[in-house]
Design an enzyme around this catalytic site. Structure first.
Site, mmCIF file in Angstrom:
data_model
loop_
_atom_site.group_PDB
_atom_site.id
_atom_site.type_symbol
_atom_site.label_atom_id
_atom_site.label_comp_id
_atom_site.label_asym_id
_atom_site.label_seq_id
_atom_site.Cartn_x
_atom_site.Cartn_y
_atom_site.Cartn_z
ATOM 1 N N GLY A 214 23.815 29.008 39.891
ATOM 2 C CA GLY A 214 25.012 29.791 40.134
ATOM 3 C C GLY A 214 25.452 29.718 41.578
ATOM 4 N N PRO A 216 26.363 30.801 45.486
ATOM 5 C CG PRO A 216 26.477 29.610 47.479
ATOM 6 C CD PRO A 216 27.135 29.730 46.143
ATOM 7 N N GLY A 217 24.916 33.910 46.555
ATOM 8 C CA GLY A 217 25.147 35.344 46.643
ATOM 9 C C GLY A 217 25.261 36.071 45.330
ATOM 10 C CB THR A 218 25.553 35.018 41.830
ATOM 11 O OG1 THR A 218 24.649 33.906 41.878
ATOM 12 C CG2 THR A 218 26.966 34.507 42.080
ATOM 13 C CE LYS A 220 21.406 30.761 43.080
ATOM 14 N NZ LYS A 220 22.648 31.309 43.640
ATOM 15 C CG HIS A 436 55.285 33.502 57.651
ATOM 16 N ND1 HIS A 436 55.497 32.149 57.716
ATOM 17 C CD2 HIS A 436 54.116 33.635 56.953
ATOM 18 C CE1 HIS A 436 54.520 31.508 57.094
ATOM 19 N NE2 HIS A 436 53.657 32.407 56.627
ATOM 20 C CD GLU A 437 52.025 37.123 56.864
ATOM 21 O OE1 GLU A 437 51.730 37.218 55.656
ATOM 22 O OE2 GLU A 437 51.570 36.214 57.595
ATOM 23 C CG HIS A 440 53.514 34.695 52.288
ATOM 24 N ND1 HIS A 440 53.602 33.490 51.632
ATOM 25 C CD2 HIS A 440 53.176 34.403 53.583
ATOM 26 C CE1 HIS A 440 53.319 32.506 52.479
ATOM 27 N NE2 HIS A 440 53.073 33.038 53.672
ATOM 28 C CG ASP A 513 51.247 29.737 54.126
ATOM 29 O OD1 ASP A 513 50.157 30.244 53.819
ATOM 30 O OD2 ASP A 513 52.096 30.294 54.852
#
Length: 616
Positions: A214, A216-218, A220, A436-437, A440, A513
């Site tokens: 899986g 990383p960080g899940t 295991k 610009h933001e 979005h 973007d």
């Protein structure tokens, strides 16, 4: 082992003492006794009498009286260059026998030997002290070797860290949240370790090995620890890189030692994290296949398929690169079962947040269910980091409990970066960033398959961005649709479109973007078969190059004509999305102005404040 060490120390001590005693006895005998078998006063007197008959003449005689006694030493020098020395009880008697002979002799002054004797005693004492210190150091090193602390003797020993069931770091299934199906699959292993006879009576065997696969960080590693904790057996944990050394044979020796230690502590679990460091495909090295890593892998293959199934040893491993593992280690009989550990869904994320908030005081305005909905794509490690950053922010604010504001700030910090409020930004750049933001944000709000907007800001962040628009993906979709990918491209282009409409010019602020939009369009064409012109054929390059497998191979598996068609389709998709996004923003140009003005006034606006602009 302890008795043998003590016996060896006593033996060395008496050996050194005997050697020193022999040296002292020899020195004493040499300086204070008279030899009966060698040259002495009687031989000397005979030579004096036969002086005229011998070819070798006595050339000179030196007499050395001793201090406080009549005894002394006589040194006879011959014409051929040789010399003899002997001790006498009375130097005066020796001188009397020489008188009248035609021989040159000298009686030296009385010599005081006490100084030399003192020096000799001091030297002997120093030598003895040094020898004793060296023996103590050797004994200490020997004990360290027996305790496993000597780097030299333990170079080929296993580097595994043992965690016992009663250890404070031991884990249980209750400490693992968001992995319900994965825990159910591993309960069989726990049951086998608790009661193996129940399975062996019916001819069943538990898998020798389980590999957890899986991102990383899940969770295991945490899952493997929980299996050992639930079963109440020792847990040996190490990384795949602990086997790999530059010296030939060290890795294989560590594998043998690890399994030998496991057999002595069975039933137990051996967990190898990042096993791809040692179990990579063989023959992948550019310098040939006989390298140290491959020899280590060969030993691991032998050990995993060599011990009895009834010994209660289960090997668990974790990796996020199962595609590069050697097929021999993945076959049944070694790693029989593969457990996929994926990212948690919204319910799993809420359970994980509850686990990480056990020891954290929360304010009444904190809603873990809402946080779980806003953290789509977060792993267990990401959520733990989020709550830890929230606790740090709480302490920085001088409070004893975590508020929703702390979590919101940490969410921005973890996802985008720390806001740089002290950075000086010109009014022109602030205005460009605001429009610009806002471009979005409008597309996030109006397009049905993306968004909604969580927060919009024109405060620079630590990742070099002049501002950000943070959406919330409230759906845990398993699949990407063609329509959603097209809308994502439109959102990516919203900032550039807003700049061109308002300022009649464009900036470099949309560079990332454009990269995102291009990558999405190319994936649609080459990977997912969303292009009618190119067709349902995969032309995508491998995301990661594995040198042993891909070295010498061309990254392109298609002709120049197909490459031209791909470029044409990518450009068409991006151009079409640009036109659609431009129309939407032009239709909502007043909202664009209002949003930019509000951002210039407040610098950061929330979802509620932004959506209120459409209600006016």
């Amino acid at each position: 082992m302890e008795r043998r060490t003590r016996f060896g120390g006593v033996f060395y001590f008496f050996l050194v003492a005997a050697i020193i005693s022999m040296i002292l006895m020899y020195s004493y005998a040499k300086n204070n006794t008279y030899s009966k078998n060698k040259y002495n006063i009687e031989n000397f007197e005979k030579e004096l009498e036969q002086q005229s008959d011998t070819k070798t003449k006595i050339k000179r005689i030196d007499l050395y009286p001793s201090n406080g006694t009549d005894a002394g030493k006589v040194m006879v020098s011959y014409s051929d260059g040789t010399a003899r020395t002997f001790n006498v009880t009375n130097v005066a008697e020796a001188e009397k026998s020489i008188r009248g002979k035609d021989i040159v002799y000298t009686v030296h002054e009385v010599k005081n030997d006490s100084g030399s004797n003192t020096i000799l005693i001091v030297v002997v004492i120093i030598v003895v002290v040094i020898l004793v210190i060296m023996i103590m150091m050797m004994l200490g090193q020997s004990r360290s070797n027996g305790a496993g602390n000597s780097k030299l003797s333990n170079f080929g020993k296993s580097r595994a860290t043992r965690i016992d069931p009663d250890d404070e770091n031991a884990k249980k299934f209750e400490d693992v949240a968001g992995l319900k199906e994965e825990k159910e699959e591993l309960e069989e292993v726990v049951d086998f370790l608790k009661d193996p006879e129940k399975y062996t009576e019916v001819g069943a065997r538990i898998p020798k090995g389980l590999i957890l696969v899986g991102p990383p960080g899940t969770g295991k590693t945490l899952l493997a620890k929980a299996v050992a904790g639930e079963a109440g057996v020792p847990f040996f944990s190490l990384s795949g890189s602990d086997f790999v050394e530059m010296f030939v044979g060290v890795g294989a020796s560590r594998v043998r030692d690890m399994f030998a230690e496991a057999k002595n502590n069975a039933p137990c679990i051996i967990f190898i994290d990042e096993i791809d460091a040692v179990a990579r495909k063989r023959g992948s090295g550019l310098g040939g296949g006989h390298d140290e890593r491959e020899q280590t892998l060969n030993q691991l293959l032998v050990e995993m398929d060599g011990f009895s199934v009834n010994q209660g040893i289960i090997v668990m491993a974790a990796t996020n690169r199962v595609d590069i593992l050697d097929q021999a280690i993945l076959r049944p009989g070694r790693f029989d079962r593969r457990v996929a550990v994926g990212r948690p869904d919204v319910k799993g994320r809420e359970e994980i947040l509850k686990v990480h908030c056990r020891n954290k005081p929360l304010a009444d305005d904190v809603d873990l269910n809402r946080i779980a909905k806003t953290t789509v794509g977060f792993t267990g490690a990401d959520l733990e980091n989020l709550m830890n950053e929230s606790a740090i922010a709480c302490v920085a604010a001088g409070r004893k409990f975590i508020t929703d504001e702390d979590i919101s700030k940490s969410f921005i910090k973890v996802g985008i970066g720390t806001e740089k409020k002290s950075r000086v930004v010109s009014e022109r750049d602030r205005k460009i960033t605001a429009y610009h933001e806002s471009g979005h944000a409008i597309l996030f709000h109006l397009l049905p398959d993306v968004g909604p907007v969580h927060m919009v800001s024109i405060i620079p962040t630590g990742q070099g961005a002049a501002g950000y628009t943070m959406p919330i993906d409230e759906k845990d979709d398993m699949f990407l649709t063609k329509g959603k990918m097209l809308q994502e491209i439109q959102v990516d282009l919203g900032g550039r479109i807003a700049e061109s409409l308002i300022f009649d010019d464009i900036t470099t602020g949309a560079s990332q973007d454009i990269i995102n939009a291009t990558d999405t369009a190319r994936d649609m064409v080459t990977k997912y078969g969303f292009s009618e012109l190119v067709g349902h054929i995969n032309y995508a390059d491998r995301d990661e190059v594995f040198v042993g497998r891909d070295y010498g191979k061309s990254s392109k598996g298609y002709s120049e004509e197909v490459a031209k068609e791909i470029d044409t389709e990518v450009k068409r998709i991006v151009d079409d999305c640009y036109k659609k996004a431009e129309k939407i923003i032009k239709d909502n140009i007043q909202i664009l102005h209002k949003s930019a003005d509000l951002l210039l006034e407040k610098e950061r606006i929330t979802r509620e404040e932004f959506e209120a602009l459409f209600a006016e």
